[in-house]
Write an enzyme that holds these catalytic residues in place. Structure first.
Site, PDB file in Angstrom:
ATOM      1  CB  SER A  81       0.049   2.921  -3.866  1.00 39.84           C
ATOM      2  OG  SER A  81      -1.106   3.504  -4.406  1.00 39.84           O
TER       3      SER A  81
ATOM      4  CD  GLU B 101      -3.473   4.048   3.090  1.00 45.49           C
ATOM      5  OE1 GLU B 101      -2.940   4.737   2.201  1.00 45.49           O
ATOM      6  OE2 GLU B 101      -3.036   2.955   3.464  1.00 45.49           O
TER       7      GLU B 101
ATOM      8  CG  HIS C  74      -2.132   6.549  -0.532  1.00 47.15           C
ATOM      9  ND1 HIS C  74      -2.249   5.208  -0.244  1.00 47.15           N
ATOM     10  CD2 HIS C  74      -1.756   6.619  -1.840  1.00 47.15           C
ATOM     11  CE1 HIS C  74      -1.970   4.495  -1.329  1.00 47.15           C
ATOM     12  NE2 HIS C  74      -1.657   5.335  -2.303  1.00 47.15           N
TER      13      HIS C  74
END
Length: 501
Positions: free
Chosen positions: A215, A331, A413
């Site tokens: 991320s 995600e 995610h």
């Protein structure tokens, strides 16, 4: 009777001490700031809370990181340092409180005994959290399982939110042409410099360093790939769900935002640097988080960052190092997209063509944020890096635990992290033997890449290089599967909306 009891108690106490010694016996090494004692647990030794820079507080707030000062005696490195200032969230990537401006520490995990000269590959982890939260101290990022595979793991803290990504005309004037704005990125570079100076003491090879992050950590890895002054501090890079099309703000925009922020907290205009540094840290946190998707974090300062990641990769202005990149298959599900929709840049004229590429509105609604923010940029960056001649490996993570919430229809995610680190106990939902087997395999690919620049080996399913026909490795519940990039038509349509940019 009492004498017998005393002898039994003494025997048990001796046995306890022997067991404790087996679990936690110190190993001492010397680094450039002094001697440190780590803790051995089984076959891994860890050194926690090592300062790699001076506390960026008081007069050092909003300054580039300064080298940590030396200490006398032996520093016992048996506990994590404080996490950096942030709004505390219920997140398995945050780590234990307290939060403090005195947070520029790192942690080292190595195979026990590796502190003798061993020249082991090094993996430096940069945590995610939108550049506003997280730490390198979370149980999720315990480097022990990776270290057991023959690498030295370093996890770091770096400044977050407005402590790490802030500009103001007064700070720019004070810097007199020096670095400003991207202090969190500067911290990451300082940690890499620390690794170069010190990792040999832990058995690591300073000439075989892999940076990896997820991320915002992946976003950071992409930025480090672009910075000429960082070349040579790492030799390989891994990006997990690291976006790629975010638009960084200009220095003028960042300064204007910083001036408005300071005025809102009662700092007189025109402000001076001392007045800014007098703002209480808690007041800065309470004023609210920055949003990367609104271009409120990274700044094109003209020194560290001169263009966006996508521009730099497109122009081949990146380190020519092996590059492993990928994303998760769902995600951000459509129902949870929220502010992530800011990352979808389609115009009204472009949208119908993309909807058609998905085969209809339902599939578009479910996948567009995932693909526009993560999937398409990962593939485009992979293509761009492959054009430099560097080996590139693309993946898609599609593992969904049986214990995951039933509302989830794909790998969301950040759900890959516990597999890479083999820290399934820190998963937000229950895991089972299948997850453990998959984590072992996925982790082994990452370690092999760190060792050689190629994730293949040891009988694992072959992972094709990306430049051999738009192919990737998909991690599924049934194991890794090599295939042509799924949903290529939709990804091509999204990429086409940028007109080749």
């Amino acid at each position: 009777m009492r004498s017998t009891a005393i002898r039994l108690s003494a025997g048990l106490f001796v046995a306890f001490l022997a067991g404790a010694a087996a679990l936690a016996s110190p190993e001492r090494v010397r680094i450039d700031t002094g001697a440190v004692a780590g803790v051995t647990a089984g076959d891994v030794v860890s050194f926690k809370g090592l300062p790699y820079a001076e506390p960026p507080a008081g007069p050092l707030r909003w300054h580039p990181p300064q080298r940590a000062k030396a200490w006398d005696g032996v520093r016992v490195a048996d506990r994590y340092g404080a996490i950096c200032m942030q709004k505390i969230a219920k997140d398995n990537g945050v780590g234990l409180q307290p939060a403090s401006e005195d947070c520029l520490t790192l942690n080292v995990f190595a195979p026990a005994g590796a502190t003798t000269p061993a020249k082991l590959p090094v993996m430096m982890w940069i945590h995610g959290g939108g550049l506003v939260n997280g730490s390198g101290t979370a149980e999720l990022y315990d480097g022990s399982a990776l270290a057991r595979q023959g690498v030295v793991v370093v996890t770091i803290n770096y400044r977050l939110g407005r402590f790490g990504y802030f500009a103001h005309p007064a700070l720019t004037a004070e810097a007199e042409g020096g670095l400003v704005a991207n202090y969190g990125l500067m911290d990451q570079i300082a940690a890499l410099e620390w690794v170069k100076r010190n990792v040999a003491a832990f058995g690591g090879d300073a000439k075989n360093v892999t940076i990896f992050g997820e991320s915002a950590g992946g976003v950071s890895v992409n930025r480090l790939m672009m910075i000429p002054s960082v070349r040579g501090l790492f030799q390989k890079a891994i990006v997990e769900s690291g976006a790629g099309r975010e638009a960084d703000r200009s220095l003028a925009e960042a300064e204007a935002a910083g001036a408005a922020f300071a005025t809102g907290l009662g700092v007189a205009t025109p402000a001076n640097a001392a007045a800014l540094r007098a703002i209480p840290a808690d007041a800065i946190v309470a004023a609210g988080d920055l949003n990367m998707l609104k271009n409120e974090t990274l700044t094109l300062d003209g020194r560290l960052l001169t263009r966006t990641a996508m521009d730099a990769f497109r122009k081949g202005e990146t380190a020519r190092v092996p590059y492993l990149i990928g994303s998760n298959d769902l995600e951000i599900p459509g129902a949870f997209a929220g502010s992530f929709r800011l990352g979808v840049k389609l115009t009204d004229a472009q949208k119908p063509g993309v909807v058609a590429a998905y085969g209809g509105q339902p599939a578009y609604d479910e996948h567009i944020v995932t693909d526009a923010v993560f999937g398409e940029p990962a593939r485009t960056l992979a293509r761009a890096q492959a054009r430099t001649g560097a080996p590139v490996w693309l993946y898609r993570f599609a593992v969904l635990s049986a214990g995951a919430p039933k509302a989830l229809k794909g790998a969301v995610h950040a759900s890959d992290r516990q597999y890479v680190f083999q820290t399934l106990a820190a998963s937000p939902w229950p895991t089972d033997a299948r997850d453990a087997a998959l984590a072992s395999t996925i982790s082994a690919y990452w370690v092999a890449f760190a060792k050689t620049g190629d994730p293949n080996g040891a009988g694992r399913p072959a992972w094709p290089r990306y430049d051999t026909g738009d192919r990737l490795l998909e991690f599924t519940n049934a194991g890794p599967v090599a295939k042509v990039t799924p949903d290529a038509a939709a990804l091509d349509a999204i990429a086409g909306s940028y007109g080749g940019r």
